[in-house]
Design a protein around this motif. Structure first.
Motif, PDB file in Angstrom:
ATOM      1  N   CYS A  62      -0.173  -7.862  -1.442  1.00 37.40           N
ATOM      2  CA  CYS A  62       1.300  -7.675  -2.108  1.00 37.40           C
ATOM      3  C   CYS A  62       1.474  -8.617  -3.217  1.00 37.40           C
ATOM      4  CB  CYS A  62       2.247  -8.129  -0.715  1.00 37.40           C
ATOM      5  SG  CYS A  62       4.017  -7.951  -1.394  1.00 37.40           S
ATOM      6  N   CYS A  65       4.555 -11.703  -1.741  1.00 36.28           N
ATOM      7  CA  CYS A  65       4.278 -12.256  -0.327  1.00 36.28           C
ATOM      8  C   CYS A  65       2.684 -12.652  -0.455  1.00 36.28           C
ATOM      9  CB  CYS A  65       4.678 -11.774   0.669  1.00 36.28           C
ATOM     10  SG  CYS A  65       3.900 -10.264   1.428  1.00 36.28           S
ATOM     11  N   CYS A 130       4.317  -4.809  -0.513  1.00 33.76           N
ATOM     12  CA  CYS A 130       4.184  -4.375   0.751  1.00 33.76           C
ATOM     13  C   CYS A 130       5.676  -3.964   1.106  1.00 33.76           C
ATOM     14  CB  CYS A 130       4.239  -5.583   1.960  1.00 33.76           C
ATOM     15  SG  CYS A 130       5.111  -6.879   1.968  1.00 33.76           S
ATOM     16  N   CYS A 133       8.759  -6.309   1.428  1.00 38.83           N
ATOM     17  CA  CYS A 133       8.902  -6.989   0.189  1.00 38.83           C
ATOM     18  C   CYS A 133       9.814  -6.080  -0.764  1.00 38.83           C
ATOM     19  CB  CYS A 133       7.772  -7.324  -0.775  1.00 38.83           C
ATOM     20  SG  CYS A 133       7.371  -9.094  -0.043  1.00 38.83           S
ATOM     21  N   ARG A 214       9.985 -14.252   8.633  1.00 33.80           N
ATOM     22  CA  ARG A 214       8.642 -13.724   8.052  1.00 33.80           C
ATOM     23  C   ARG A 214       7.669 -14.822   8.849  1.00 33.80           C
ATOM     24  NH1 ARG A 214       8.099 -11.138   2.512  1.00 33.80           N
ATOM     25  NH2 ARG A 214       6.771  -9.863   3.690  1.00 33.80           N
TER      26      ARG A 214
HETATM   27 ZN   LIG Z   1       5.092  -8.635   0.461  1.00 33.17          ZN
END
Ligand SMILES: [Zn+2]
Length: 293
Positions: A62, A65, A130, A133, A214
């Motif tokens: 991603c 993240c 992802c 996100c 998260r």
């Molecule tokens: Zn992400």
């Protein structure tokens, strides 16, 4: 976040190799949007070039993240082609109190504002991200400090917007690692003041990169630290040849494909400058995995 370096020319070559003729079709669509003055189409074609960005980003990390996802063969369904500047409409981000209290300025957006209608097919407006996100967090939001220019047709001409989010592909934006680093499993701003610090604070808050909701990110970063620490210890032991060999192993471990590479590189720097602190963080990483997993 980390940067994925590629020139515009090379990126276009990769796109053309993946889907011959795509750039021309994309340019034709952009001209339609220019003529009509808005982004409007029955179906899109950006998913066709998704594998190019997946490969660029370590086979499918991603962009924001740094989670690792499945590679190109099986992973397309879990990754979004993310439009850095929103294409269809722009909605205001609800600024968290702590950023408001810090005096960070945000450009206002009125209800019903359309997006950047000439950027839906710009190669430097994409990354893969992802679904948390992109779909859950970013949506149609794009906070900036300066003035929106929604009629731009090239992200290179949008420096005056003073975007808060960081675009990681190619040479246009600042290297994310000069803005955000990690202390253990938590991201921190690199700089002490100014717009660069604000960019880090907003990006960390926007994508919930340091948020118990998260927690998987903390656990995954802790695992990387667990793997890296013994390798780093080897770089301090034995003969010069043994040390050099251990350094080479560390370099191999820190490949661009590695998830949470910014965190891993930050930990390596800490180990080199403050080994006792690195040991404490290693112990904390073990503790985090034992008590919270
Ligand atoms: Zn992400």
């Amino acid at each position: 976040m980390i940067k994925y370096l590629v020139t515009r020319k090379k990126l276009e070559e990769l796109i053309e190799a993946e889907k011959p003729g795509w750039l021309k079709r994309a340019a034709d669509r952009t001209e339609q949007f220019r003529a009509s003055g808005s982004f409007d189409e029955a179906s899109s074609i950006w998913s066709e070039v998704k594998p190019v960005y997946m490969r660029l980003q370590g086979q499918g990390k991603c962009a924001f993240c740094e989670r690792e996802m499945e590679s190109v063969k099986f992973g397309k369904a879990e990754q979004d082609v993310e439009h850095f500047r929103p294409k269809g409409r722009l909605t205001a981000w609800k600024v968290p109190k702590k950023l408001k209290n810090a005096g960070i300025p945000f450009a206002a957006i009125s209800a019903g504002t359309k997006g950047y209608h000439l950027l839906p097919y710009h190669p430097f407006n994409y990354s893969v991200a992802c679904k948390p996100c992109n779909s859950a967090l970013k949506k149609d939001q794009f906070p900036i400090a300066g003035t929106y220019d929604l009629s731009a047709d090239d992200p290179a001409n949008l420096v005056q917007e003073r975007a808060y989010l960081i675009y990681p592909i190619g040479p246009l934006d600042t290297d994310p690692e000069t803005l955000i680093e990690f202390r253990g499993t938590s991201p921190k701003p690199v700089t002490k003041a100014g717009h660069d610090r604000n960019r880090a604070l907003v990006t960390i808050e926007f994508f919930k990169l340091d948020d118990p909701d998260r927690a998987n990110l903390y656990r995954d970063r802790a695992l990387i630290i667990l793997g890296l620490f013994p390798l780093l210890q080897e770089t301090t032991r034995g003969t010069a040849i043994q040390k050099a060999k251990a350094q080479a192993t560390v370099n191999d471990f820190l490949t661009p494909r590695l998830r949470h590479l910014n965190c891993a590189r930050s930990f390596r720097r800490l180990f080199d400058s403050e080994p006792d602190e690195a040991k404490k963080i290693y112990d904390a990483a073990i503790n985090l995995l034992i008590t919270k997993s």
